[in-house]
Design a protein around this motif. Sequence first.
Motif, PDB file in Angstrom:
ATOM      1  N   VAL A 176     -51.963   0.389 -63.699  1.00 47.47           N
ATOM      2  CA  VAL A 176     -52.849  -0.680 -64.192  1.00 47.47           C
ATOM      3  C   VAL A 176     -53.639  -1.304 -63.046  1.00 47.47           C
ATOM      4  CG1 VAL A 176     -52.857  -2.987 -65.232  1.00 47.47           C
ATOM      5  CG2 VAL A 176     -51.473  -1.181 -66.241  1.00 47.47           C
ATOM      6  N   ARG A 177     -53.031  -1.360 -61.863  1.00 50.99           N
ATOM      7  CA  ARG A 177     -53.753  -1.883 -60.694  1.00 50.99           C
ATOM      8  C   ARG A 177     -54.937  -0.975 -60.353  1.00 50.99           C
ATOM      9  NH1 ARG A 177     -49.683  -2.458 -57.711  1.00 50.99           N
ATOM     10  NH2 ARG A 177     -49.327  -4.691 -58.007  1.00 50.99           N
ATOM     11  N   ARG A 178     -54.731   0.341 -60.512  1.00 48.57           N
ATOM     12  CA  ARG A 178     -55.816   1.282 -60.214  1.00 48.57           C
ATOM     13  C   ARG A 178     -56.967   1.154 -61.205  1.00 48.57           C
ATOM     14  NH1 ARG A 178     -51.787   5.470 -58.966  1.00 48.57           N
ATOM     15  NH2 ARG A 178     -52.134   6.298 -61.065  1.00 48.57           N
ATOM     16  N   VAL A 183     -56.956   0.017 -70.009  1.00 49.41           N
ATOM     17  CA  VAL A 183     -55.968   0.994 -70.483  1.00 49.41           C
ATOM     18  C   VAL A 183     -56.568   1.991 -71.479  1.00 49.41           C
ATOM     19  CG1 VAL A 183     -54.025  -0.575 -70.126  1.00 49.41           C
ATOM     20  CG2 VAL A 183     -55.196  -0.545 -72.338  1.00 49.41           C
ATOM     21  N   THR A 184     -57.852   1.843 -71.772  1.00 48.50           N
ATOM     22  CA  THR A 184     -58.492   2.744 -72.737  1.00 48.50           C
ATOM     23  C   THR A 184     -59.602   3.587 -72.130  1.00 48.50           C
ATOM     24  OG1 THR A 184     -60.121   1.058 -73.401  1.00 48.50           O
ATOM     25  CG2 THR A 184     -58.016   1.107 -74.595  1.00 48.50           C
ATOM     26  N   GLY A 185     -60.088   3.191 -70.964  1.00 48.85           N
ATOM     27  CA  GLY A 185     -61.226   3.887 -70.359  1.00 48.85           C
ATOM     28  C   GLY A 185     -62.548   3.272 -70.752  1.00 48.85           C
ATOM     29  N   ALA A 186     -62.535   2.234 -71.576  1.00 46.90           N
ATOM     30  CA  ALA A 186     -63.779   1.605 -72.044  1.00 46.90           C
ATOM     31  C   ALA A 186     -64.532   0.925 -70.919  1.00 46.90           C
ATOM     32  CB  ALA A 186     -63.470   0.591 -73.148  1.00 46.90           C
ATOM     33  N   ASP A 193     -55.911   8.309 -65.001  1.00 48.89           N
ATOM     34  CA  ASP A 193     -55.137   7.070 -64.954  1.00 48.89           C
ATOM     35  C   ASP A 193     -54.857   6.546 -66.363  1.00 48.89           C
ATOM     36  OD1 ASP A 193     -55.048   7.041 -62.176  1.00 48.89           O
ATOM     37  OD2 ASP A 193     -56.946   5.949 -62.003  1.00 48.89           O
ATOM     38  N   VAL A 194     -55.831   6.653 -67.237  1.00 45.42           N
ATOM     39  CA  VAL A 194     -55.640   6.212 -68.623  1.00 45.42           C
ATOM     40  C   VAL A 194     -54.564   7.055 -69.304  1.00 45.42           C
ATOM     41  CG1 VAL A 194     -56.727   6.046 -70.910  1.00 45.42           C
ATOM     42  CG2 VAL A 194     -57.962   5.286 -68.864  1.00 45.42           C
ATOM     43  N   SER A 285     -51.013  -9.120 -64.242  1.00 43.28           N
ATOM     44  CA  SER A 285     -50.200 -10.324 -64.028  1.00 43.28           C
ATOM     45  C   SER A 285     -49.149 -10.477 -65.125  1.00 43.28           C
ATOM     46  CB  SER A 285     -51.094 -11.573 -63.992  1.00 43.28           C
ATOM     47  OG  SER A 285     -51.993 -11.514 -62.900  1.00 43.28           O
ATOM     48  N   LEU A 286     -49.533 -10.147 -66.354  1.00 45.98           N
ATOM     49  CA  LEU A 286     -48.606 -10.259 -67.470  1.00 45.98           C
ATOM     50  C   LEU A 286     -47.428  -9.297 -67.305  1.00 45.98           C
ATOM     51  CD1 LEU A 286     -47.859 -11.368 -70.252  1.00 45.98           C
ATOM     52  CD2 LEU A 286     -49.332  -9.629 -71.264  1.00 45.98           C
ATOM     53  N   ILE A 287     -47.742  -8.061 -66.915  1.00 46.73           N
ATOM     54  CA  ILE A 287     -46.679  -7.064 -66.731  1.00 46.73           C
ATOM     55  C   ILE A 287     -45.736  -7.494 -65.609  1.00 46.73           C
ATOM     56  CG2 ILE A 287     -46.200  -4.677 -66.046  1.00 46.73           C
ATOM     57  CD1 ILE A 287     -48.834  -3.880 -67.408  1.00 46.73           C
ATOM     58  N   GLU A 288     -46.288  -8.033 -64.527  1.00 43.40           N
ATOM     59  CA  GLU A 288     -45.455  -8.465 -63.400  1.00 43.40           C
ATOM     60  C   GLU A 288     -44.478  -9.568 -63.800  1.00 43.40           C
ATOM     61  OE1 GLU A 288     -48.443  -9.565 -60.612  1.00 43.40           O
ATOM     62  OE2 GLU A 288     -48.467  -7.598 -59.614  1.00 43.40           O
ATOM     63  N   LEU A 289     -44.899 -10.412 -64.761  1.00 45.96           N
ATOM     64  CA  LEU A 289     -44.085 -11.561 -65.163  1.00 45.96           C
ATOM     65  C   LEU A 289     -43.083 -11.255 -66.276  1.00 45.96           C
ATOM     66  CD1 LEU A 289     -46.862 -14.327 -65.143  1.00 45.96           C
ATOM     67  CD2 LEU A 289     -44.995 -14.058 -63.496  1.00 45.96           C
ATOM     68  N   LEU A 290     -43.100 -10.043 -66.801  1.00 40.66           N
ATOM     69  CA  LEU A 290     -42.248  -9.735 -67.961  1.00 40.66           C
ATOM     70  C   LEU A 290     -40.772  -9.951 -67.672  1.00 40.66           C
ATOM     71  CD1 LEU A 290     -43.940  -6.590 -69.564  1.00 40.66           C
ATOM     72  CD2 LEU A 290     -43.911  -8.943 -70.414  1.00 40.66           C
TER      73      LEU A 290
END
Length: 334
Positions: A176-178, A183-186, A193-194, A285-290
Motif C-alpha cells: 500500500v505504501r508503494r 488498491v484498484t489501479g484507478a 502492486d494492485v 495509516s489505518l492499516i498501521e493502527l489496526l
Amino acid sequence: GASNELPESDELDALYDRFLLRKEVLPVSDEGIMTILGMAKPGVSSCDETDCDVVFSDGLDQVVETVSKAADGVVMGDDVCALMRDMRTYLREELDIEISDRRLVKAARLLKVSAASHGRGSVDMIDCLLLQHVMWRLPEQRGSVREWLWDNITPSGAIQIRQLLNGIKKEAMVAVRRTSGDVTGASGARKADVAIIKSLCVETSRLADLLQKRSDALERHMELLRRSMDHIWLHPDEARAAQQLLLPKSELVSSEVNKLLSNARALEASLSGDNDSVSDDMRLSLIELLWDEDEKPEVGFTEEELNIGMKEAKAKYDLETFRAWKRARKKANK
C-alpha cells in the motif's frame, strides 16, 4: 463383567480389552457398612424381589435400535479424531498404555452413540469426556487420563492464524505504501502492486472465514458446557467439574479468537477496493493502527495452575503459554 483383580496374563488381558467402559468399585465406607448391616437381607438387592418395580423397560429395545441407527449417521470431525489420535500417543508414550485398534474404534462408536442420544448429528468435544472411563488400564491411571482430557478438550485457539495475519499486515503495508493507498489501479498504481494487494485481501478473507468457523465452534462448545448437567452420559459431578474447569478456559480462547476475527475483517475491509469509506491517503495509516503485531494475547490461569511447580508447568504448557504462566505467576506473587 466384574472381577476382584486385574488380568495378569495375555489371555485375560485380551478379554479385559473387550470391556469398553471401566469402573472401579471401592470397598464400602465405615458409614455405609452401618447401612448394609442394618438391612433385612444384606447383600441382596431389593430388585431381586418379585414385586420390584422395573424402571424403563417397555420399549427399551426400540430405543436402543433407534439410537443405534441414528449413531450410524453421526459424523466425527477432524478435531475429535485428532484428539483421540493424540490421546492414544500420549497414553502409549507417557503412561505405557497400549490402546488397541479395536478399542479405539469401539470408543469412537460410544462417542457417536452419545451424540445421537442427544439428537446431534456430530460428535462434540464434550462427548469426549466419556473417554476418561475408557482409556485407562489400571485404576491409578484414571486421574492422568482425566487431566489430559481437561487440558486438551477445549477447541484450539488461533496462534498460527495470528502469525499469518501479522505477516499479511506487514506485506500489505509495504504494498500500500508503494501505491500511495491505491488498491484498484484507478489512481495509476502499477498492476503488479494492485495484484499483490488483491491476493493479500483474498488471503485475509480466507483466514477470517476460518476464524469465524473457529468462533462458531467455540460458541457451540461453551453452550454445551453450560448445559452439561443435562448430558445423559455424564455423572453430575463430572458435568459440574467440566463447567468449572473448562468453561472459563473456553471463554478466554473465544475472546482471543473473536478479537482476531475482528482484526481480520478490518484488514480485509482496508484492502478491498469495494470499500468507499477508506480513502487512499488514509489507507496506510489505518492499516498501521489496526493492531500491534508484537502484542501478546492475555492467557488466564486459575489459582491452582499458578501454584503448580515450574517443572510441571513446563511439561504441561507449550513455550508461549509457559512464558505467559511465568509472567502471571510473578505478577500474582508481588
